[in-house]
Design a protein around this motif. Structure first.
Motif, short mmCIF file in Angstrom:
data_model
loop_
_atom_site.label_atom_id
_atom_site.label_comp_id
_atom_site.label_asym_id
_atom_site.label_seq_id
_atom_site.Cartn_x
_atom_site.Cartn_y
_atom_site.Cartn_z
N GLY A 147 -9.04 42.05 43.22
CA GLY A 147 -9.97 41.44 44.06
C GLY A 147 -11.32 41.20 43.78
N ALA A 148 -11.80 42.02 42.87
CA ALA A 148 -13.12 41.65 42.19
C ALA A 148 -13.10 40.42 41.27
CB ALA A 148 -13.76 42.90 41.61
N VAL A 149 -12.11 40.17 40.77
CA VAL A 149 -11.82 39.15 39.74
C VAL A 149 -11.94 37.96 40.24
CG1 VAL A 149 -10.34 37.80 38.06
CG2 VAL A 149 -11.03 40.43 37.80
N VAL A 150 -11.30 37.73 41.59
CA VAL A 150 -11.29 36.68 42.31
C VAL A 150 -12.68 36.30 42.90
CG1 VAL A 150 -10.10 35.68 44.48
CG2 VAL A 150 -8.46 36.70 42.71
N ALA A 151 -13.18 37.27 43.57
CA ALA A 151 -14.40 37.15 44.04
C ALA A 151 -15.44 36.54 43.00
CB ALA A 151 -15.05 38.55 44.56
N LEU A 152 -15.30 37.01 41.72
CA LEU A 152 -16.20 36.66 40.54
C LEU A 152 -15.96 35.08 40.35
CD1 LEU A 152 -16.09 39.56 38.29
CD2 LEU A 152 -18.38 38.76 39.25
N PHE A 153 -14.66 34.87 40.38
CA PHE A 153 -14.30 33.49 40.15
C PHE A 153 -14.75 32.55 41.29
CE2 PHE A 153 -11.09 30.14 40.91
CZ PHE A 153 -11.19 29.35 39.83
N LEU A 187 -16.72 25.03 36.38
CA LEU A 187 -15.36 25.69 35.70
C LEU A 187 -15.80 26.54 34.76
CD1 LEU A 187 -13.32 22.42 35.33
CD2 LEU A 187 -13.06 24.09 37.09
N VAL A 188 -16.71 26.38 33.79
CA VAL A 188 -17.11 27.50 32.85
C VAL A 188 -17.68 28.59 33.54
CG1 VAL A 188 -18.75 27.73 31.01
CG2 VAL A 188 -17.38 25.62 31.04
N ASN A 189 -18.39 28.38 34.55
CA ASN A 189 -18.86 29.59 35.26
C ASN A 189 -17.98 30.39 35.99
OD1 ASN A 189 -21.54 30.86 35.74
ND2 ASN A 189 -21.29 30.16 38.01
N GLY A 190 -17.00 29.78 36.65
CA GLY A 190 -15.96 30.38 37.40
C GLY A 190 -14.89 31.22 36.34
N PHE A 191 -14.48 30.43 35.30
CA PHE A 191 -13.16 30.85 34.39
C PHE A 191 -13.97 31.82 33.55
CE2 PHE A 191 -10.99 27.05 36.04
CZ PHE A 191 -9.70 27.69 36.39
N ALA A 192 -15.06 31.95 33.15
CA ALA A 192 -15.61 32.68 31.97
C ALA A 192 -15.38 34.29 32.61
CB ALA A 192 -17.05 32.52 31.75
N PRO A 193 -15.64 34.76 33.87
CA PRO A 193 -15.45 35.92 34.21
C PRO A 193 -13.94 36.25 34.33
CG PRO A 193 -16.69 34.85 36.04
CD PRO A 193 -16.68 34.14 34.77
N LEU A 194 -13.24 35.30 34.87
CA LEU A 194 -11.90 35.45 35.39
C LEU A 194 -11.06 35.82 33.97
CD1 LEU A 194 -9.54 34.98 37.28
CD2 LEU A 194 -9.64 32.57 36.58
N LEU A 195 -11.15 34.78 32.95
CA LEU A 195 -10.55 35.02 31.78
C LEU A 195 -10.75 36.23 31.14
CD1 LEU A 195 -10.31 31.19 30.53
CD2 LEU A 195 -8.56 32.52 31.77
N LEU A 196 -11.95 36.68 30.87
CA LEU A 196 -12.43 37.93 30.09
C LEU A 196 -12.02 39.03 31.01
CD1 LEU A 196 -16.02 36.89 29.08
CD2 LEU A 196 -13.98 37.46 27.66
N SER A 197 -11.94 39.05 32.41
CA SER A 197 -11.57 40.18 33.30
C SER A 197 -10.15 40.51 32.92
CB SER A 197 -12.05 40.18 34.82
OG SER A 197 -13.34 39.83 35.13
N LEU A 198 -9.47 39.47 33.02
CA LEU A 198 -7.97 39.32 32.89
C LEU A 198 -7.53 40.27 31.63
CD1 LEU A 198 -6.72 36.28 34.55
CD2 LEU A 198 -6.57 38.41 35.43
N ILE A 199 -8.22 39.49 30.47
CA ILE A 199 -8.06 40.19 29.21
C ILE A 199 -8.32 41.68 29.17
CG2 ILE A 199 -8.80 40.25 26.79
CD1 ILE A 199 -9.35 37.21 27.17
#
Length: 201
Positions: free
Chosen positions: A65-71, A119-131
């Motif tokens: 939920g937090a990851v989606v919000a950050l994205f 896209l960079v601003n959105g996917f940066a926290p998304l990908l790192l959080s998923l890792i």
């Protein structure tokens, strides 16, 4: 003829500066929002570990939920702010040159580059959080790991944050190890109070 060629050269120079500036902004967004996302998930995982959480599905759902919000926040905020800035620059340049640049290379870059930055601003926290959350995903599927999945996730988070510091050091041309250690210290400061408080209880 001279004025036309001079205008084309000026337009190309402006386009190059525009692209270089956008790359610099995208790098900053990659580091800052990736760092924020990693710290956010690190704080959540540390909190779950300190509270003795055993329901991985609950922890994963909360973190996602937090990851989606950050994205979504990163995507929309960067796009809106960068789009406004690019439109302002394009309008000022059109007024200075007394020409319509909307269909020029510069005008097209003004429309496309905010999308790239967003896209960079959105996917940066998304990908790192998923890792960082991978140990939790694996533990939920395998139902057995040699150590706590939360500890594993914390270690992965520290590695990701250290790597961001190293990348920042490469960009600023400073000693990569010191740059990585600075970000690592910040991450440890974020997680240590929660764990320390749980040990005192």
């Amino acid at each position: 003829m001279f004025c036309r060629s001079h205008h084309m050269i000026l337009n190309k120079k402006q386009l190059i500066l525009h692209v270089l500036r956008a790359r610099s902004i995208a790098r900053r967004y990659l580091i800052t929002n990736g760092f924020d996302g990693s710290l956010t998930i690190l704080g959540m995982v540390t909190g779950f570990y300190a509270s003795g959480m055993t329901e991985l599905s609950v922890a994963i759902s909360a973190c996602l939920g937090a990851v989606v919000a950050l994205f979504i926040s990163g995507l929309s905020s960067a796009y809106l702010s960068e789009k406004a800035e690019r439109e302002k620059e394009l309008h000022e340049l059109e007024q200075a040159l007394l020409v319509d640049l909307k269909e020029s290379d510069y005008g097209q870059a003004s429309r496309y580059l905010p999308i790239l930055v967003a896209l960079v601003n959105g996917f940066a926290p998304l990908l790192l959080s998923l890792i960082i959350l991978l140990p939790l995903f694996f533990a939920e599927q395998l139902h057995a790991l040699p150590s706590s999945p939360f500890i594993n996730a914390i270690v992965v988070a520290l590695i990701c944050i250290f790597s961001l510091g190293v990348f920042l050091g490469k960009i600023s041309k400073t000693f990569w190890l010191w740059s990585g250690l600075r970000t690592l210290i910040i991450a440890i400061v974020v997680g240590s109070p929660t764990i320390g408080w749980s040990l005192l209880e």
